[in-house]
Motif scaffolding. Structure first.
Motif, PDB file in Angstrom:
ATOM      1  N   CYS A  47      -6.154   2.312   5.358  1.00 46.49           N
ATOM      2  CA  CYS A  47      -7.007   1.130   5.580  1.00 46.49           C
ATOM      3  C   CYS A  47      -6.974   0.710   7.047  1.00 46.49           C
ATOM      4  N   ARG A  88      -7.278  -5.392   5.988  1.00 52.54           N
ATOM      5  CA  ARG A  88      -6.813  -5.718   4.646  1.00 52.54           C
ATOM      6  C   ARG A  88      -6.624  -7.206   4.523  1.00 52.54           C
ATOM      7  N   HIS A 133       0.852  -1.199   0.000  1.00 51.99           N
ATOM      8  CA  HIS A 133       0.000   0.000   0.000  1.00 51.99           C
ATOM      9  C   HIS A 133       0.887   1.247   0.000  1.00 51.99           C
ATOM     10  N   GLU A 165       0.921   4.068   1.851  1.00 51.27           N
ATOM     11  CA  GLU A 165       1.436   4.536   3.142  1.00 51.27           C
ATOM     12  C   GLU A 165       2.531   3.594   3.636  1.00 51.27           C
ATOM     13  N   CYS A 200      -2.731  -0.088   7.270  1.00 48.45           N
ATOM     14  CA  CYS A 200      -1.937   1.148   7.277  1.00 48.45           C
ATOM     15  C   CYS A 200      -2.223   2.028   8.496  1.00 48.45           C
TER      16      CYS A 200
HETATM   17 ZN   LIG Z   1      -3.386   0.397   3.498  1.00 46.47          ZN
END
Ligand SMILES: [Zn+2]
Length: 382
Positions: free
Chosen positions: A312, A315, A284, A286, A322
């Motif tokens: 998020c 996940r 991701h 971040e 994140c």
């Molecule tokens: Zn994320």
């Protein structure tokens, strides 16, 4: 844990601050262009809410009127019309109103004492839920969050607007000013006397002004009242534009968002950046930006992370969402443009989770459309 919806208060008022006059017939404040704008705002909402008094007064249908907008909603897997919600503490509900006869799902939020009476009166026309012994807006918004309402548009009346504004639940205000003067003492007002957050000197952030014929739309962000300790908005917008540019570099994917992230130090210099799928197909934005720094880097304690999409909170592909990673790295401030829609996960609560942990989260609704447009392919042609 569920997150409360992003709350948009929408109203049209006369230049002297009234929603209507004192006559039985509804005073038309808006013009055709502004009605079309309101229709577009409704089409972008998960739910529309009006108070029971306004329902009785105006007898609105509260629908998305444009067929193209309804088709676009259906293409995105949404019902043609948003959930319609009304609130009543008195239980005075008229089952004969048009509200119950049109559209898709309806919900009534009421109090314990009125629950059975309202259910009996409506006899299955709507779901009826209590939010406590007295009407509690926090519980009402929690209830809507549980129903996956991410964006709520509140269309009045004045009492509902006043309560939501006073309790600081309004994220955005859409105020259409019509070139009319009502001039009647008893006519309903957009906002009444209340202890508004910050008092009379707290200036709300102006997001937009738009002329629609002779009506002027003003968009404000009430939660972003200006204080001396709030960093410069232009600075935030500039870094968010960089994050959105990074999002455009993401290798395309039909199963994941394209997101960009930038970490900026307290001195205004870039410490790191990243984007989705930058180094491997699951990373991701971040996560990628954070991975280039060590968690004990002291500059992170005063840094801001700009991310084009809400971080998020759950996940599939990795153990740590994140929002967790941001907390683990000790960043005190997160700026985001676009709240995660319920496409790949049921309910992203990244913003809520970060705020609960004491992180300052700033949302930039004026760049949400740009951050979303990088992901247009995920939503089909609609
Ligand atoms: Zn994320």
């Amino acid at each position: 844990m569920t997150s409360r919806p992003y709350v948009v208060l929408s109203a049209a008022m006369s230049v002297d601050g009234h929603l209507d006059d004192s006559s039985d017939r509804r005073l038309l404040l808006s013009n055709a262009e502004d009605f079309d704008r309101v229709d577009e705002v409704r089409a972008g909402a998960d739910a529309i809410l009006v108070g029971a008094t306004t329902l009785r007064r105006d007898n609105p249908r509260l629908l998305v009127n444009d067929e193209g907008r309804r088709s676009a909603r259906l293409a995105r897997g949404l019902p043609a019309h948003p959930l319609k919600v009304t609130v009543t503490a008195s239980g005075r509900i008229d089952p004969g109103l048009r509200f119950w006869r049109h559209g898709d799902e309806k919900l009534v939020l009421t109090v314990d004492a009125a629950l059975d009476g309202v259910r009996a009166k409506l006899d299955g026309l709507a779901e009826v839920v209590s939010v406590g012994t007295a009407f509690d807006w926090g519980r009402a918004l929690d209830e809507l969050g549980r129903r996956h309402v991410r964006r709520l548009v509140v269309e009045g009346g004045g009492t509902v607007h006043t309560q939501l504004m006073e309790q600081d639940f309004a994220d955005e205000l859409h105020l259409a000013v019509a070139p009319l003067l009502v001039g009647q003492a008893g006519a309903p007002r957009f906002l009444g006397p209340a202890g508004y957050p910050g008092g009379p000197t707290a200036r709300m952030r102006l997001l937009e002004t738009r002329a629609l014929g002779d009506v002027v739309l003003l968009r404000y962000a009430p939660k972003q009242r200006l204080r001396d300790d709030v960093p410069d908005r232009e600075h935030d917008l500039r870094w968010m534009r960089r994050a959105i540019e990074l999002a455009e570099k993401c290798p395309p994917s039909d199963g994941a968002y394209s997101v960009g992230a930038v970490i900026v130090g307290a001195d205004g210099t870039e410490l790191s950046h990243g984007y989705s799928r930058e180094e491997d197909p699951h990373i991701h934005a971040e996560e990628s930006a954070l991975a280039k720094l060590t968690p004990d880097d002291p500059r992170l304690r005063t840094a801001t992370i700009y991310t084009s999409l809400e971080p998020c909170s759950q996940r599939r592909s990795r153990p740590r969402p994140c929002a967790d990673l941001i907390l683990a790295h000790g960043l005190p401030r997160v700026v985001t443009a676009w709240r995660e829609p319920s496409l790949f996960v049921d309910d992203c609560v990244g913003v809520e989770q970060l705020r609960k942990a004491g992180v300052t989260v700033v949302e930039l609704p004026e760049l949400a459309a740009e951050a979303e447009s990088v992901n247009a392919h995920l939503f089909g042609a609609g």
